[in-house]
Design an enzyme around this catalytic site. Sequence first.
Site, PDB file in Angstrom:
ATOM      1  N   GLU A 152       0.851  -1.188   0.000  1.00 40.23           N
ATOM      2  CA  GLU A 152       0.000   0.000   0.000  1.00 40.23           C
ATOM      3  C   GLU A 152       0.886   1.238   0.000  1.00 40.23           C
ATOM      4  O   GLU A 152       1.879   1.280   0.711  1.00 40.23           O
ATOM      5  CB  GLU A 152      -0.853  -0.043   1.284  1.00 40.23           C
ATOM      6  CG  GLU A 152      -1.757   1.111   1.464  1.00 40.23           C
ATOM      7  CD  GLU A 152      -2.702   1.269   0.284  1.00 40.23           C
ATOM      8  OE1 GLU A 152      -3.434   0.314  -0.027  1.00 40.23           O
ATOM      9  OE2 GLU A 152      -2.679   2.355  -0.337  1.00 40.23           O
TER      10      GLU A 152
ATOM     11  N   CYS B 138       5.725   5.537   9.508  1.00 33.65           N
ATOM     12  CA  CYS B 138       6.181   4.742   8.356  1.00 33.65           C
ATOM     13  C   CYS B 138       7.640   4.983   8.004  1.00 33.65           C
ATOM     14  O   CYS B 138       8.474   4.105   8.190  1.00 33.65           O
ATOM     15  CB  CYS B 138       5.301   5.034   7.154  1.00 33.65           C
ATOM     16  SG  CYS B 138       3.570   4.652   7.481  1.00 33.65           S
TER      17      CYS B 138
HETATM   18  C1  UGA Z   1       4.516   7.689   3.621  1.00 38.39           C
HETATM   19  C2  UGA Z   1       4.613   7.534   2.097  1.00 38.39           C
HETATM   20  O1  UGA Z   1       4.580   8.812   1.487  1.00 38.39           O
HETATM   21  C3  UGA Z   1       3.445   6.698   1.559  1.00 38.39           C
HETATM   22  O2  UGA Z   1       3.581   6.494   0.167  1.00 38.39           O
HETATM   23  C4  UGA Z   1       3.443   5.343   2.282  1.00 38.39           C
HETATM   24  O3  UGA Z   1       2.352   4.545   1.875  1.00 38.39           O
HETATM   25  C5  UGA Z   1       3.341   5.576   3.783  1.00 38.39           C
HETATM   26  O4  UGA Z   1       4.449   6.388   4.224  1.00 38.39           O
HETATM   27  C6  UGA Z   1       3.365   4.238   4.466  1.00 38.39           C
HETATM   28  O5  UGA Z   1       4.407   3.573   4.411  1.00 38.39           O
HETATM   29  O6  UGA Z   1       2.337   3.808   4.960  1.00 38.39           O
HETATM   30  P1  UGA Z   1       3.061   9.241   5.261  1.00 38.39           P
HETATM   31  O7  UGA Z   1       3.860   8.640   6.364  1.00 38.39           O
HETATM   32  O8  UGA Z   1       1.575   9.343   5.391  1.00 38.39           O
HETATM   33  O9  UGA Z   1       3.315   8.413   3.891  1.00 38.39           O
HETATM   34  O10 UGA Z   1       3.584  10.713   5.054  1.00 38.39           O
HETATM   35  P2  UGA Z   1       4.366  11.559   3.968  1.00 38.39           P
HETATM   36  O11 UGA Z   1       3.435  12.477   3.311  1.00 38.39           O
HETATM   37  O12 UGA Z   1       5.195  10.693   3.105  1.00 38.39           O
HETATM   38  O13 UGA Z   1       5.327  12.420   4.923  1.00 38.39           O
HETATM   39  C7  UGA Z   1       6.281  11.796   5.768  1.00 38.39           C
HETATM   40  C8  UGA Z   1       7.103  12.810   6.494  1.00 38.39           C
HETATM   41  O14 UGA Z   1       8.000  13.466   5.602  1.00 38.39           O
HETATM   42  C9  UGA Z   1       6.299  13.925   7.170  1.00 38.39           C
HETATM   43  O15 UGA Z   1       6.821  14.124   8.469  1.00 38.39           O
HETATM   44  C10 UGA Z   1       6.527  15.121   6.283  1.00 38.39           C
HETATM   45  O16 UGA Z   1       6.448  16.326   6.995  1.00 38.39           O
HETATM   46  C11 UGA Z   1       7.937  14.862   5.791  1.00 38.39           C
HETATM   47  N1  UGA Z   1       8.227  15.520   4.496  1.00 38.39           N
HETATM   48  C12 UGA Z   1       7.575  15.137   3.364  1.00 38.39           C
HETATM   49  C13 UGA Z   1       9.176  16.534   4.430  1.00 38.39           C
HETATM   50  O17 UGA Z   1       9.802  16.896   5.445  1.00 38.39           O
HETATM   51  N2  UGA Z   1       9.440  17.126   3.227  1.00 38.39           N
HETATM   52  C14 UGA Z   1       8.795  16.773   2.094  1.00 38.39           C
HETATM   53  O18 UGA Z   1       9.080  17.356   1.027  1.00 38.39           O
HETATM   54  C15 UGA Z   1       7.843  15.750   2.161  1.00 38.39           C
END
Ligand code: UGA
Length: 439
Positions: A152, A267
Site C-alpha cells: 500500500e 512509516c
Molecule cells: C509515507 C509515504 O509517502 C506513503 O507512500 C506510504 O504509503 C506511507 O508512508 C506508508 O508507508 O504507509 P506518510 O507517512 O503518510 O506516507 O507521510 P508523507 O506524506 O510521506 O510524509 C512523511 C514525512 O516526511 C512527514 O513528516 C513530512 O512532513 C515529511 N516531508 C515530506 C518533508 O519533510 N518534506 C517533504 O518534502 C515531504
Amino acid sequence: MRLTVFGTGYLGATHAVCMAELGHDVLGVDIDADKIAALTRGQVPFHEPGLPEMLASNLASGRLGFTTSYREAADFADVHFLAVGTPQKKGEYAADLRHVHSVVDTLAPLLVESALVVGKSTVPVGTAAELRRRICATAPAGDAVELAWNPEFLREGHAVQDTLHPDRLVVGVDRDRPGRAERILRQVYAQSLREDTPFVLTDLATAELVKGAANAFLATKVSFINAVAEICEAAGADVTVLADALGHDARIGRRYLNAGLGFGGGCLPKDIRAFMARAGELGVDQALSFLREVDNINMRRRSKVVQLVTAACGGSLLGVNVAVLGAAFKPESDDVRDSPALNVAGMMQLHGATVTVYDPEATANSRRVFPTLDYATSTSEACDNADAILIATEWNEFRALRPEDLAALVRSRSIVDARNCLDPAQWRDAGWTYRGMGR
Ligand code: UGA
C-alpha cells in the site's frame, strides 16, 4: 465481491471503507473491541479527511461491517486482506511482525475452503514466502489457500484519494501458481484498472521490496534536500528557491523536496531502519548503509530547530515561553508517532523552556505521549506572552497566519518557521525576526 480486512488502523480502516465504496461487501476485523465498536457506530478512531463521511454512507448501504470474530470473517469471504501494523522492534532496527503472525496463525486454521490471503502491511522481504508456508501448513484447505502481496502506498491525510485512485497497483504472486490470485485482484481493483492505473505483476519478494524501496527513496529525497539546506545555512543561500530550480528538471521533480524539520510518522523512520536490518540479515548491509546517514541528517534537523529557537530567545531556553504550532508529524493528520514537532517541543522543555503546544487535531494524541507539555486550544492561546513562536507542522491555518494577528500577544516578535511555510519578507517587513530552515 466479498472481502475481509484484518487490522483497522490507518491502513486497514481506510482500505475496508474504500473497498466498500468500490461496491464490494466488506468485513473489517480487529482484536480491539473498542475500535470495532467505534467503527460500527460510524466513528473513525483517527483524523482522516473524507473518511468519516464515506464510513457512514457505506455502513448505511449495508456493504460494510466490522467484527472481532475471526470465525465470522473466515466464513464471510474467501479474499482476506492483511493490514495490521509492523512497528519497529524495541531497541532494534528490525520490524516487529507479531501482529502479522498473530492474524495468520489465528485465521489459517479457520480456512476450510480455497481462499486468497493478500498482504498489504509493510514487511521485510521474505516474510510473504514464510507466511505462505505457515498458512499452507495450518489451514485445513492446505494448498488451496494462496497468498499474494499487494503493498500500500497511501499517505495519511490523503488516504481516501490514494486508495480509490492509486498511482500504481503492485501485486506479487506465487511464481509457481500464476493466474488465480492475479485474476481475483484485477476484479477487486477493476475500477482503478478502468482508469488506466498501471498494474505491476511480479513475484512476492519484488512486491515486498517495492514498498521498502519506495519509502527509502522518499526518505532519501527529504534528507537530500535537508543536507543541502545545511549547506545553504552555512553559505547564506535559500534552499526553497534552490528546490524550485531543481524541481524544473523532470528527472528530479519538485515534489517531496521541501526542506525543514524532516520526516517523522509511523512509516518512513521505521521502514528505512527495517530495510537496513533486513539488508544486514541478507548479508548485503553495505548496500543500504547510506540510509543510516539519511536517518542522521533527518535527526539533525530536530537539533537544528532547537538551536534556532534558542538563538531566537537570546542564547538560552531557561525560563522562556515557547509557542509550538503543530504537533502532528504532518498536516491533515492527528498522528504523533515519531513526530518531529513533539520531539522538538520535548527537547526545548528539557532545556528549561515553558512549552505550549497547539495543534488543530493532534492534541489528544500528544497529551498521551507527552503529558508534561502545556497544551492550548488555539494559536492565540499558545502564543500568549511567547518569547518565540515555532511553526512545527505546516497546517493551512498556520500558513495563513499574519504578523499583525500575533504581534500584540507575544513578548517578543520572533518566529522560527521549521517548515518554510511562511513568507519571510512579510514577517520581516512587519518587524519580526524570522528564521527559516536553510533560507
Ligand atoms: C509515507 C509515504 O509517502 C506513503 O507512500 C506510504 O504509503 C506511507 O508512508 C506508508 O508507508 O504507509 P506518510 O507517512 O503518510 O506516507 O507521510 P508523507 O506524506 O510521506 O510524509 C512523511 C514525512 O516526511 C512527514 O513528516 C513530512 O512532513 C515529511 N516531508 C515530506 C518533508 O519533510 N518534506 C517533504 O518534502 C515531504
